[in-house]
Design a protein around this motif. Structure first.
Motif, short mmCIF file in Angstrom:
data_model
loop_
_atom_site.label_atom_id
_atom_site.label_comp_id
_atom_site.label_asym_id
_atom_site.label_seq_id
_atom_site.Cartn_x
_atom_site.Cartn_y
_atom_site.Cartn_z
N GLU A 87 -3.53 5.55 -0.35
CA GLU A 87 -2.81 4.48 0.26
C GLU A 87 -1.32 4.54 -0.50
O GLU A 87 -1.28 4.74 -1.82
CB GLU A 87 -3.19 3.17 0.28
N ASP A 119 3.72 -3.59 2.30
CA ASP A 119 3.39 -2.64 3.41
C ASP A 119 2.29 -1.65 2.73
O ASP A 119 2.85 -0.93 1.80
CB ASP A 119 4.72 -1.75 3.70
N SER A 121 0.23 1.89 3.82
CA SER A 121 0.17 2.76 4.71
C SER A 121 -0.69 3.86 4.44
O SER A 121 -1.09 3.86 2.89
CB SER A 121 1.53 3.11 4.98
N LYS A 122 -1.44 4.61 5.24
CA LYS A 122 -2.31 5.65 5.16
C LYS A 122 -2.03 6.81 5.56
O LYS A 122 -1.28 6.71 6.91
CB LYS A 122 -3.43 5.42 5.61
N GLN A 125 -2.20 7.61 9.88
CA GLN A 125 -2.04 6.43 10.65
C GLN A 125 -0.80 6.19 11.06
O GLN A 125 0.10 6.39 10.41
CB GLN A 125 -2.61 5.39 9.73
N THR A 126 -0.55 5.64 12.35
CA THR A 126 0.76 5.61 12.95
C THR A 126 1.10 4.05 12.51
O THR A 126 2.30 3.76 12.51
CB THR A 126 0.86 5.62 14.25
N ASP A 127 0.13 3.08 12.10
CA ASP A 127 0.67 1.88 11.68
C ASP A 127 0.21 1.72 10.31
O ASP A 127 -0.34 2.43 9.59
CB ASP A 127 -0.30 0.96 12.81
N SER A 128 0.81 0.53 9.75
CA SER A 128 0.67 0.13 8.35
C SER A 128 0.45 -1.38 8.27
O SER A 128 0.63 -1.94 9.31
CB SER A 128 1.91 0.20 7.37
N HIS A 130 0.90 -4.91 7.04
CA HIS A 130 1.97 -5.54 6.46
C HIS A 130 1.66 -7.07 6.08
O HIS A 130 1.23 -8.00 6.97
CB HIS A 130 2.96 -5.44 7.64
N LYS A 150 4.75 2.52 11.21
CA LYS A 150 5.24 3.04 9.92
C LYS A 150 6.78 3.18 9.70
O LYS A 150 7.46 2.73 8.70
CB LYS A 150 4.56 4.36 9.70
N SER A 154 9.97 -2.75 6.38
CA SER A 154 9.40 -3.85 5.59
C SER A 154 9.98 -5.08 5.93
O SER A 154 9.16 -6.11 6.02
CB SER A 154 8.86 -3.56 4.32
#
Length: 228
Positions: A87, A119, A121-122, A125-128, A130, A150, A154
């Protein structure tokens, strides 16, 4: 203070109006503008010098393993970053007054209340994930948890184009406790407060210095163009 200066300038111009009524020669608009510019430049310089003498807080290092993002003091992005397994965790920070003008009370509690955008994120992945959190010298509270693209900043306050999650207060206590444990395990806790408070002071100081200098340069350049 500037209003007082400009009010004083207005008072200084009153005799010109009297002279005009007596049919003496009246200074040109250029002369009046030049006088106002000089007063403003003098005031800006005084404030610039005053701000430049402010004593910065003691230098504080961020709690390990967080590191300061290069250029973050002069930009608008995250201040801190770290990795946790696969991450990437980025933290942006702002004061209460930056969100609610005049927020806080007369005791200066807004200084001891910071807002974090955390934030997580991985890769792939398209989303993070938050988190919007309130940070205090001795505590951390979560205000909201959401999934965001992503590419979205933020610190963005844009209205999401899709459902991002429930109201945090509506979540079960066990879920909220688990979310607290989730970010605390990643080092997001009250131990960040003293560093981020000092970091914001330095950032605000730089921005203020730059503002006085930039406005002064603009006025001065305009004055020189007019003189030419």
């Amino acid at each position: 203070m500037w209003r007082k200066v400009l009010t004083g300038a207005g008072g200084a111009l009153q005799p010109w109006r009297t002279i005009a009524c007596r049919r003496f020669s009246m200074p040109s608009a250029f002369s009046a503008s030049s006088a106002v510019n000089s007063i403003l430049l003098h005031s800006l310089k005084e404030h610039y010098l005053e701000v430049s003498k402010m004593t910065p807080p003691p230098k504080v290092s961020p709690p390990s393993p967080f590191t300061v993002l290069k250029g973050s003091l002069d930009g608008s992005g995250p201040a801190l970053t770290r990795t946790y397994g696969d991450e990437e965790i980025n933290i942006s920070v702002m004061r209460l007054a930056n969100i609610i003008p005049g927020g806080g009370d007369d005791d200066g509690d807004d200084i001891n209340q910071l807002f974090l955008h955390v934030d997580v994120s991985k890769p792939g992945q398209t989303d993070s994930l938050h988190f919007l959190c309130g940070l205090y010298p001795d505590a951390l509270g979560i205000h909201s948890v959401s999934l965001r693209p992503k590419s979205q900043s933020s610190g963005s306050l844009e209205v999401p184009k899709k459902y991002i999650g429930p109201v945090y207060e509506d979540l079960d206590d066990r879920v909220r406790d688990a979310l607290h444990g989730y970010i605390e395990e990643r080092g997001v806790n009250e131990n960040l407060f003293h560093f981020l408070q000092a970091w914001l002071y330095v950032k605000d100081h730089r921005r203020l210095m730059r503002w006085f200098k930039t406005v002064g340069s603009f006025i001065k350049e305009r004055k020189q163009d007019t003189d030419a």
